[in-house]
Each structure stands twice: as structure tokens, then as C-alpha cells.
Design a protein around this motif. Sequence first.
Motif, PDB file in Angstrom:
ATOM      1  N   ASP A 168       1.070  -1.195   0.413  1.00  0.00           N
ATOM      2  CA  ASP A 168      -0.275  -0.194  -0.253  1.00  0.00           C
ATOM      3  C   ASP A 168       0.490   1.381   0.002  1.00  0.00           C
ATOM      4  OD1 ASP A 168      -1.977   2.406   0.221  1.00  0.00           O
ATOM      5  OD2 ASP A 168      -2.833   1.034   2.044  1.00  0.00           O
ATOM      6  N   PRO A 169       1.179   1.971  -0.828  1.00  0.00           N
ATOM      7  CA  PRO A 169       2.039   3.133  -1.194  1.00  0.00           C
ATOM      8  C   PRO A 169       1.423   4.165  -0.649  1.00  0.00           C
ATOM      9  CG  PRO A 169       1.085   3.061  -2.724  1.00  0.00           C
ATOM     10  CD  PRO A 169       0.175   1.972  -2.568  1.00  0.00           C
ATOM     11  N   ASN A 170      -0.097   4.350  -0.089  1.00  0.00           N
ATOM     12  CA  ASN A 170      -0.341   5.143   1.043  1.00  0.00           C
ATOM     13  C   ASN A 170      -0.226   4.891   2.664  1.00  0.00           C
ATOM     14  OD1 ASN A 170      -2.274   6.273  -0.936  1.00  0.00           O
ATOM     15  ND2 ASN A 170      -3.408   4.184  -1.274  1.00  0.00           N
ATOM     16  N   ALA A 171       0.263   3.846   2.471  1.00  0.00           N
ATOM     17  CA  ALA A 171       1.723   3.860   4.132  1.00  0.00           C
ATOM     18  C   ALA A 171       2.293   4.403   4.011  1.00  0.00           C
ATOM     19  CB  ALA A 171       1.861   2.779   3.979  1.00  0.00           C
ATOM     20  N   LEU A 172       3.116   5.136   2.859  1.00  0.00           N
ATOM     21  CA  LEU A 172       3.749   5.645   3.001  1.00  0.00           C
ATOM     22  C   LEU A 172       3.824   6.784   3.951  1.00  0.00           C
ATOM     23  CD1 LEU A 172       7.101   5.579   2.783  1.00  0.00           C
ATOM     24  CD2 LEU A 172       6.878   5.450   0.244  1.00  0.00           C
ATOM     25  N   ILE A 173       2.889   7.608   2.979  1.00  0.00           N
ATOM     26  CA  ILE A 173       2.539   8.930   3.126  1.00  0.00           C
ATOM     27  C   ILE A 173       1.592   8.729   5.091  1.00  0.00           C
ATOM     28  CG2 ILE A 173       0.646  11.195   2.745  1.00  0.00           C
ATOM     29  CD1 ILE A 173       1.446   9.587  -0.191  1.00  0.00           C
ATOM     30  N   GLY A 174       1.551   7.872   5.068  1.00  0.00           N
ATOM     31  CA  GLY A 174       1.000   8.108   6.465  1.00  0.00           C
ATOM     32  C   GLY A 174      -0.619   7.301   6.996  1.00  0.00           C
TER      33      GLY A 174
END
Length: 200
Positions: free
Chosen positions: A174-180
Motif C-alpha cells: 500500500d503506497p499510501n502507507a508511506l505517506i502516513g
Amino acid sequence: MTPISTPVPLILASTSPYRRALLERLGLPFSTAAPDVDERPHPGESPSELVRRLAEAKARAVAENHPDALIIGSDQVACLDDAILGKPGDHQTAMAQLERASGRCALFQTGLCVLDTRSGQAQTLVEPFRVHFRVLSRARIQGYLERERPYDCAGSFKSEGLGIALFERLEGDDPNALIGLPLIRLIPLLEAAGHCPLGS
């Protein structure tokens, strides 16, 4: 006539503009509230244990004033060689973080909690995401920091911005996890509580 059930209010236990922007993508009405939580790690606590605990602690801190709501709590740490990289706060610290990360892999761990204050039930998880950095010269790091000034971001970059130029590759579900805020993992938790972004 059967009354129409209305989903309970949705609250994001965060004042982070990055998490707010991510949650807005789901098109669900929500409000935000600032959690008052001591974020210092406990002795012997692993990074994954820390973010799981803090995500729930933030949700429960906000729950005190919202007894009939669904509350989302989240927390994130970046680790390099098992050492936590915090938010740099200033240029010098950001330089040091990115110089240390150059050519290496950093592990980001994001804790997520969905708390139903009606029942007190909390669903928690930790979503990992790995960032493989390119070999970066001091001049390139300097140029990046001067342009984007990511001093409030763990790891000293904004992956949704120019920070993407620092990476060799990304590894995670989940690339959104990298943003928080791991939206892919969040959606089924919200659906189970009656908040479905795509409708019934």
C-alpha cells in the motif's frame, strides 16, 4: 416505514495535513481532532509495537470527547538498521538522515487503529513499507531539501512530491502507507463499521 440508518460520525485522530488529504480521497465525510498522546517509546518496545500502541492511544485519546463515533488513529516510524528516524525538524538533521539512507533500504512501519467508541472495540494493524534509496550525492540531497523542505516528514522526504526522485524502488502492498495512512487496509475496516466509500 423503516428508518434510514446513518453511519456514525467518522473522526481522524490527527492534525496531519498528509493524513487528512489521504482520507479525503475516499469521499467520506469526516472531522479531525488532535490527540494528546506521549509519543515516546517504552523501554524495550520494538518499532512495530510502538506504532500499534500509539495508533490506538491516539484514537482512544480522542474518544474521550466522542462517545458515539468511529475514530481512526495512525502513527508511523521510519527505521534504518533498527534505529528510528524521526521527523528531522531542521535542514541539518534532514541532511544527516538522507546521507545515512543513501544507497540503503529504510523500513517504514505504519500503525493503524479503527476504534468504535460505541462498543470500545479497536481493530489494529501494522503495515510495513520498504524504501530503497538511490546512491545520493551531498549536492543532490542539498538541492532536494532546498526545494521541498520536508522537515516535518519522517525520513526527510515527501514521496508524493519530488522525494520520489530519491528512490531506486519501493516495496510494499500500500503506497499510501508511506505517506502516513494505509488506505487499502483501512477501507475494509471502515466498511465493516458501515462506512463504505463505494456505497452498499
